[in-house]
Design a protein around this motif. Sequence first.
Motif, mmCIF file in Angstrom:
data_model
loop_
_atom_site.group_PDB
_atom_site.id
_atom_site.type_symbol
_atom_site.label_atom_id
_atom_site.label_comp_id
_atom_site.label_asym_id
_atom_site.label_seq_id
_atom_site.Cartn_x
_atom_site.Cartn_y
_atom_site.Cartn_z
ATOM 1 N N GLY A 244 0.838 -1.344 0.114
ATOM 2 C CA GLY A 244 0.006 -0.129 0.091
ATOM 3 C C GLY A 244 0.927 1.259 -0.058
ATOM 4 O O GLY A 244 0.553 2.284 -0.794
ATOM 5 N N SER A 245 1.823 1.314 0.611
ATOM 6 C CA SER A 245 2.575 2.371 0.870
ATOM 7 C C SER A 245 3.509 2.756 -0.611
ATOM 8 O O SER A 245 3.676 3.687 -0.817
ATOM 9 N N MET A 246 3.963 1.470 -1.148
ATOM 10 C CA MET A 246 4.697 1.546 -2.487
ATOM 11 C C MET A 246 3.441 2.260 -3.455
ATOM 12 O O MET A 246 3.996 2.962 -4.275
ATOM 13 N N ARG A 247 2.330 1.805 -3.439
ATOM 14 C CA ARG A 247 1.301 1.944 -4.335
ATOM 15 C C ARG A 247 1.037 3.628 -4.460
ATOM 16 O O ARG A 247 0.866 4.439 -5.235
ATOM 17 N N MET A 248 1.158 4.323 -2.931
ATOM 18 C CA MET A 248 0.772 5.534 -2.805
ATOM 19 C C MET A 248 2.048 6.443 -3.272
ATOM 20 O O MET A 248 1.767 7.472 -3.783
ATOM 21 N N ALA A 249 3.390 5.850 -3.215
ATOM 22 C CA ALA A 249 4.422 6.706 -3.341
ATOM 23 C C ALA A 249 4.488 6.515 -5.151
ATOM 24 O O ALA A 249 4.851 7.626 -5.674
ATOM 25 N N SER A 250 4.148 5.397 -5.721
ATOM 26 C CA SER A 250 3.956 5.616 -7.116
ATOM 27 C C SER A 250 3.106 6.426 -7.581
ATOM 28 O O SER A 250 3.083 7.001 -8.648
ATOM 29 N N VAL A 257 2.271 5.604 -15.120
ATOM 30 C CA VAL A 257 2.602 4.165 -14.921
ATOM 31 C C VAL A 257 1.360 3.453 -14.193
ATOM 32 O O VAL A 257 0.807 2.485 -14.545
ATOM 33 N N VAL A 258 1.043 4.059 -12.960
ATOM 34 C CA VAL A 258 -0.013 3.646 -12.438
ATOM 35 C C VAL A 258 -1.333 3.510 -13.118
ATOM 36 O O VAL A 258 -2.012 2.510 -12.959
ATOM 37 N N ASN A 259 -1.658 4.654 -13.662
ATOM 38 C CA ASN A 259 -3.138 4.592 -14.472
ATOM 39 C C ASN A 259 -2.736 3.345 -15.420
ATOM 40 O O ASN A 259 -4.151 2.768 -15.875
ATOM 41 N N PHE A 260 -1.671 3.380 -16.311
ATOM 42 C CA PHE A 260 -1.640 2.164 -17.287
ATOM 43 C C PHE A 260 -1.843 0.847 -16.578
ATOM 44 O O PHE A 260 -2.615 0.136 -17.164
ATOM 45 N N LEU A 261 -1.265 0.582 -15.518
ATOM 46 C CA LEU A 261 -1.388 -0.771 -14.962
ATOM 47 C C LEU A 261 -2.912 -0.759 -14.258
ATOM 48 O O LEU A 261 -3.341 -1.944 -14.268
#
Length: 346
Positions: A244-250, A257-261
């Motif tokens: 969850g913390s990695m996702r927030m940082a991304s 990149v996050v939107n693409f995934l």
Amino acid sequence: MFFDEELSFSLKRIIQAVLLILLIFVIGTSGYYLLGIFEGKNWRFLECAYMTAITISTVGYGEVIDISHSVFGRVFTVILILSGMGVALYSVSTITAFIVEGDLKRILERRKMINKIKLMENHYIVCGCGITGSGIVKELLLTGRDFVVIEKNIEHIEKAKKMGEFLYILGDSTEDEILLDANIKKARGLITTLPDDKDNLFVTITAKELNPDIRIISKVIEENSAPKLLRAGANSVVSPNAIGSMRMASELVRPHVVNFLDGMLRGKEKHFRIEEFTILEGSRLIGKKLGDSPIYKETDIPVLAIKKLGESEYTYNPPHNMKIEAGMVLIVLTDSNGLRKLSGFN
């Protein structure tokens, strides 16, 4: 095993209800018979039984035993009516719940599921269907995997079933019998997502004892529990908090990149995933160049990386002239249909 216990419990309740009715009937018949002896009336046993029957059922066909002048007889009859009505209501509700309100149906459905689970091979087992477990269930449903869920709380199961139908077992995944009901000896992998690290550790140890070859992924809450789970036999441990913390940082530093995934994972029409495909001995792909193979010629599935047998490093964006060998692991971007096509090449 679990099904047998549930069926046994339901049958015990029905037998208990029937025995209570018989007990009240015996007490009533014996009571009237003894009252007749006490008052010198010498009522026949059949008359006492009939009197008990019409009293308990409150039919009121007429008293065959005259208790109009017997204080004890009237008191006994009042007690018999009240206790008889209570037992009758309990018995009728128990039997009705079993047959009409779905207890029998649910038991038969679970029996059907147990039989289906017994036939499964190379499936996955999900222990726990809470917040983390339901997310795993969704992913397995979207990608067409065979799996079984073990969960103690029926409400969690019913909530997850809104995403699609799946096989499940109501029970405690820390128990050997429940894992055996899930056909763990023929399972490919197990994910344990229980809310306590101790429970996940226990599931890991038990699962590894029952199937030494199974791949186990465990949820971990406390960081210091991770080494213990790995030593117990888990192949990998995942911390939802760390993810969850990695996702927030991304989201902060690489939003596109996050939107693409997210678009890839949550697409409504197609569900693309980064999948792995192992080249087996005897595959018709062996010896062919990657660019000339059916992977590109017949499916046009992009190969993102390749790991050769015995090597730990991946070759990213592999060249088209790389020869395909047995034991290679291909990392590809495809959906479940594409993965099935690739499996056909083996």
